[in-house]
Design a protein around this motif. Sequence first.
Motif, PDB file in Angstrom:
ATOM      1  N   HIS A 119       0.854  -1.177  -0.052  1.00  0.00           N
ATOM      2  CA  HIS A 119      -0.029   0.036   0.145  1.00  0.00           C
ATOM      3  C   HIS A 119       0.871   1.101   0.039  1.00  0.00           C
ATOM      4  O   HIS A 119       0.640   2.135  -0.645  1.00  0.00           O
ATOM      5  N   GLN A 120       1.991   1.138   0.739  1.00  0.00           N
ATOM      6  CA  GLN A 120       2.956   2.377   0.770  1.00  0.00           C
ATOM      7  C   GLN A 120       3.226   2.655  -0.554  1.00  0.00           C
ATOM      8  O   GLN A 120       3.644   3.599  -1.092  1.00  0.00           O
ATOM      9  N   ALA A 121       3.585   1.551  -1.371  1.00  0.00           N
ATOM     10  CA  ALA A 121       4.237   1.554  -2.645  1.00  0.00           C
ATOM     11  C   ALA A 121       3.305   2.059  -3.764  1.00  0.00           C
ATOM     12  O   ALA A 121       3.471   3.124  -4.493  1.00  0.00           O
ATOM     13  N   ASP A 122       2.016   1.802  -3.544  1.00  0.00           N
ATOM     14  CA  ASP A 122       0.931   2.190  -4.419  1.00  0.00           C
ATOM     15  C   ASP A 122       0.709   3.680  -4.291  1.00  0.00           C
ATOM     16  O   ASP A 122       0.510   4.268  -5.194  1.00  0.00           O
ATOM     17  N   ILE A 123       0.806   4.049  -2.973  1.00  0.00           N
ATOM     18  CA  ILE A 123       0.532   5.539  -2.756  1.00  0.00           C
ATOM     19  C   ILE A 123       1.741   6.393  -3.430  1.00  0.00           C
ATOM     20  O   ILE A 123       1.622   7.380  -3.980  1.00  0.00           O
ATOM     21  N   ALA A 124       3.037   5.846  -3.229  1.00  0.00           N
ATOM     22  CA  ALA A 124       4.272   6.441  -3.929  1.00  0.00           C
ATOM     23  C   ALA A 124       3.983   6.424  -5.271  1.00  0.00           C
ATOM     24  O   ALA A 124       4.218   7.561  -5.900  1.00  0.00           O
ATOM     25  N   ARG A 125       3.704   5.428  -5.743  1.00  0.00           N
ATOM     26  CA  ARG A 125       3.520   5.399  -7.323  1.00  0.00           C
ATOM     27  C   ARG A 125       2.549   6.575  -7.965  1.00  0.00           C
ATOM     28  O   ARG A 125       2.864   7.302  -8.815  1.00  0.00           O
ATOM     29  N   HIS A 126       1.276   6.468  -7.275  1.00  0.00           N
ATOM     30  CA  HIS A 126       0.351   7.657  -7.713  1.00  0.00           C
ATOM     31  C   HIS A 126       0.770   9.020  -7.333  1.00  0.00           C
ATOM     32  O   HIS A 126       0.515   9.778  -8.253  1.00  0.00           O
ATOM     33  N   ALA A 127       1.478   9.062  -6.220  1.00  0.00           N
ATOM     34  CA  ALA A 127       1.909  10.525  -5.811  1.00  0.00           C
ATOM     35  C   ALA A 127       3.086  11.132  -6.716  1.00  0.00           C
ATOM     36  O   ALA A 127       3.205  11.979  -7.369  1.00  0.00           O
ATOM     37  N   GLY A 128       3.979   9.926  -7.141  1.00  0.00           N
ATOM     38  CA  GLY A 128       4.957  10.267  -8.187  1.00  0.00           C
ATOM     39  C   GLY A 128       4.326  10.647  -9.518  1.00  0.00           C
ATOM     40  O   GLY A 128       4.925  11.477  -9.955  1.00  0.00           O
ATOM     41  N   CYS A 129       3.293   9.949 -10.034  1.00  0.00           N
ATOM     42  CA  CYS A 129       2.704  10.314 -11.375  1.00  0.00           C
ATOM     43  C   CYS A 129       2.221  11.742 -11.276  1.00  0.00           C
ATOM     44  O   CYS A 129       2.324  12.523 -12.107  1.00  0.00           O
ATOM     45  N   THR A 130       1.592  12.138 -10.170  1.00  0.00           N
ATOM     46  CA  THR A 130       0.802  13.699  -9.949  1.00  0.00           C
ATOM     47  C   THR A 130       1.727  14.474  -9.956  1.00  0.00           C
ATOM     48  O   THR A 130       1.760  15.653 -10.606  1.00  0.00           O
ATOM     49  N   LEU A 131       2.935  14.156  -9.042  1.00  0.00           N
ATOM     50  CA  LEU A 131       3.971  15.290  -9.190  1.00  0.00           C
ATOM     51  C   LEU A 131       4.695  15.609 -10.785  1.00  0.00           C
ATOM     52  O   LEU A 131       4.925  16.480 -11.120  1.00  0.00           O
ATOM     53  N   ALA A 132       4.910  14.227 -11.361  1.00  0.00           N
ATOM     54  CA  ALA A 132       5.536  14.378 -12.663  1.00  0.00           C
ATOM     55  C   ALA A 132       4.399  14.982 -13.706  1.00  0.00           C
ATOM     56  O   ALA A 132       5.058  15.995 -14.459  1.00  0.00           O
ATOM     57  N   ASP A 133       3.371  14.672 -13.726  1.00  0.00           N
ATOM     58  CA  ASP A 133       2.284  15.559 -14.406  1.00  0.00           C
ATOM     59  C   ASP A 133       2.298  16.874 -14.283  1.00  0.00           C
ATOM     60  O   ASP A 133       2.112  17.671 -15.062  1.00  0.00           O
ATOM     61  N   ALA A 134       2.635  17.378 -13.004  1.00  0.00           N
ATOM     62  CA  ALA A 134       2.573  18.803 -12.657  1.00  0.00           C
ATOM     63  C   ALA A 134       3.814  19.506 -12.881  1.00  0.00           C
ATOM     64  O   ALA A 134       3.981  20.585 -12.621  1.00  0.00           O
ATOM     65  N   GLY A 135       4.754  18.931 -13.595  1.00  0.00           N
ATOM     66  CA  GLY A 135       6.228  19.367 -13.782  1.00  0.00           C
ATOM     67  C   GLY A 135       7.187  19.159 -12.534  1.00  0.00           C
ATOM     68  O   GLY A 135       8.350  19.725 -12.987  1.00  0.00           O
ATOM     69  N   CYS A 136       7.011  18.623 -11.567  1.00  0.00           N
ATOM     70  CA  CYS A 136       7.950  18.295 -10.638  1.00  0.00           C
ATOM     71  C   CYS A 136       8.636  16.843 -11.106  1.00  0.00           C
ATOM     72  O   CYS A 136       8.470  15.950 -10.304  1.00  0.00           O
ATOM     73  N   THR A 137       9.124  16.906 -12.065  1.00  0.00           N
ATOM     74  CA  THR A 137       9.957  15.650 -12.758  1.00  0.00           C
ATOM     75  C   THR A 137      10.829  14.792 -11.902  1.00  0.00           C
ATOM     76  O   THR A 137      10.620  13.754 -11.868  1.00  0.00           O
ATOM     77  N   VAL A 138      11.744  15.478 -11.209  1.00  0.00           N
ATOM     78  CA  VAL A 138      12.837  14.782 -10.364  1.00  0.00           C
ATOM     79  C   VAL A 138      11.863  14.409  -9.220  1.00  0.00           C
ATOM     80  O   VAL A 138      12.359  12.961  -8.785  1.00  0.00           O
TER      81      VAL A 138
END
Length: 947
Positions: A865-884
């Motif tokens: 579940h922790q990994a799943d949250i990190a996956r979705h949060a990472g996608c949201t950040l990347a889509d918002a331009g926070c690529t790194v």
Amino acid sequence: MSTPEAPAGEVTLMFTDIEGSTRSWDTYQERFHAVLERHNALLRSAIACHGGYEVKTIGDSFMVAFDSPRSAALCALEMQRVIEGETFPEIGELRIRIGMHLGELVPYDGDYFGPPVNRAARIESAAHGGQILLSEEVARRIETALPADARLIEHGYHRLKDLGAAIPLYELTQEALPRRDYPRLRTLDVLPHNFPAQSTTFIGREEETRSLLHLIIQQKVRLITLLGPGGTGKTRLSMQVAADCVENFPDGVWIVELASVTDPQEVPVAVAMALGIKLSPQSSVQFQVADFLRDRACLLILDNFEQIIEAAPFVGDLMKQCRKVTMLVSSRYLLQISGEQEFPLEPLSAPPADAEPETLRTYPSVQLFDERARAVRPAFELNAENLPIVAEICRRLDGLPLAIELTAALMRGLTASQILPRLQDRFKLLASTRRDLEPRQRTLRGAIDWSYDLLDAEERAFFEECSVFVNGFTEEAAAEITEKSDAFSLIFAMRDKSLLKTQEVGAEMRYYMLETLREYALEKLEMRPDADALRQRHTAYYLQLAETLTEQLERSPDAKEQMKRDFDNMRAGMDRALHQDNLNAVSSFGRALYGFLSAQNWYSEGVRRLTMGEEAARRAGDQPALAKLRLQHGVIAWKHSDIPEAERGFQDSYEISKALDDQPRMIPALVNLGLIAWSRSDLPAARRRWEEALPLARETRQPRYEAVLLANLGLLASDAGDFDDATRFFDEAMALHQREKNLKLYADALMNSAEVARRKGDPETALSRLEESHRLFVSLEQRHEVALTLIRTGQVFLEAARPDEAEDFLDRGLVIAQEIEDNWCKMFGLTQRGRLEGVRGNLGRAWEQYRLAYAIASKLEGRQHQADIARHAGCTLADAGCTVAGYQLLSLAYREFAALNLFDRYEVARHCAALREKISPDVLADSESKCLSMSMIFERTLPLNAV
């Protein structure tokens, strides 16, 4: 313009009414509707011009509030001027009457409650069309502030229909208004009656009053029995209703007091005395009364009829001989004669335990306490501190007006906080020294003694025995526990004598005692030598019922509803068994109540009841029972996210069952131990547990657990990306559950199979299965699963690019999750809410949702579940331009998914590869060298890195 909100503090209330509107409706019908619309428009214009607040309209009557008496007076004058100046050719003429009074009031939801409201309405009803009547309070405030051409006319003292003492009334008029010779005011002073003045105000009972007036005036019902136990306010209500309809009886309304009459033969004499009949010795009193009333249109109030119920035939004879007479009887017993219309009177409405604080003042029982307390202590006032205590007092007293009045009288020497704990012995506490009360009303016990003493021996015994039930019972339960072959007849007798209440629930009728009556009956029961045997039968009956219903909980919604209705009796049975050291019964109750407690999400009580059962099983040396109780304890802990406690319960159950070589009992323990491993993302351990249990379930022929295990293996297959295997597992599971008619487990498998459809990219199938499983969970009242299906539906809509629909389902699911304190659902829902906020470009809100979800996942020890949250949060950040920042989280998620051998790792790997191409080698090397953990990243407010 109208005031923006309802005024508070000193409020002037105005009531208006069209004179003769009922007759106009009957005569002119649609034409009067057009007239009413014009009337309403004219009055609303005047109200707006003078800053009035329109509280409500009832038919053609307006209720308006003003923060200034002068504004109210000017508005009333304008209303009369515009109505008098308007022509109404459709009906010929229209006149309105207006009444005004002021008092200290606090609005609730735009409305007002309390004695000033009733007083204003009674003043309006005393006016004639074209008149404006005022109380002295309003008149004194405006007499120096009126226009030069306006004046006040004193009308002297009058008794209003609120039955209080006479008060001065004033008429407001103006030179521009027509001069008319009005008849005398429509007060009690000009109407034939024998109403005694009441020293207290009439509180509440608006709905009951309207209903009784409708029966008497519109439906022309000629015999109504106002039925209720002692202390419910039957006498006061009957008098108020009589006062309100006095104009409908040209030959008067007459109160016949029967409380002191003990011989049924004396009832005709009491009626004759009330009517002022000069009796002659030449003929019977019955004949003279009937002859006097034969052609008279009057209303008789026969008050306190229960102790002379044998006089009912006299009432029946009067009904036949005197066709214009209407009778309103107040009694604890039904008369049971032809033409009788029963009108059961419940106690005043009392606030439930979960009532919102701002609503407490609106309950009539609280208003009654407030009014009577201020009568003995004028400085008393309800406030934020004492209001909840007063509400609890009213609730403890069942809303009984007599009990509330006697309790409020104690405020002359005690505070509400001091009174509340003393109500444990309410009968001793509530003794009044008021000399104007009848002896039977000076104590609460006296009021109930009056009813009890009128019962015969068999009825008294049954009344006492009914006190063993808590929060209601059925006829079947009463017959078996009291061992009365004629329980049905006795129930009806108790009900007809106002000692039992009835409520139709589903296809059965349930019977209840007011708690005050139950405590009285319990005192009587305590003195009987057979009381313990009665209680033991009660315990045995409800233990058997609990065991029967708990077997049906997952198959039938009706079982849960029935268990809910009788759960208080089951609680009482278990507590009594513990008190009597009946270890087997305590242990059995614990096992039987578990399913209901779990479904209701009553975690604290569930743990307490199971712990009671476990201790009893240990003391009795009942290892099989202990194994089941520990398993059930584990399930309740699991549902409330206490993973260590859940694991201990499952492990204990498994070890006890293994030591007993009890394979059927080992299976559920293995199922749940596998669930613990799965929640911690130890998928190999979960598979081992479930694969160990599956052959045991098949060998011992337990299709329920076989289906559960197949569904669980389907989850593992889905996590691994083996969607064909997952579909096969779920299909087999659902087929077994359908065959066994286990709706709960079938819905579970259906819901989880929807997840496979979602992962395969088939949203329509996923939504269809989620909708069906949701419907089943709602019917079974499984709130955890209801929340989960809502959140999963929101996820499907989100991934189908339908964010508005997604938001609706996610919010509904999260509301339920919050209400039942379900961390699993909250974690999942917050994750999807984060994704939704990201889609809408609200990066800050999205990140906060992810942080909250991650904190819950960490508490639950769920790596997946922790990994799943990190996956979705990472996608949201990347889509918002926070690529790194996005790449960092996705990389960490990939490592976890890969370590757990989960299918999702492939999708995450593709995201990582795409992001690597957007990051310069130097920045990428710097990012990877920092070796941040997921926890470190989620501790940040918002990890905004360079693009």
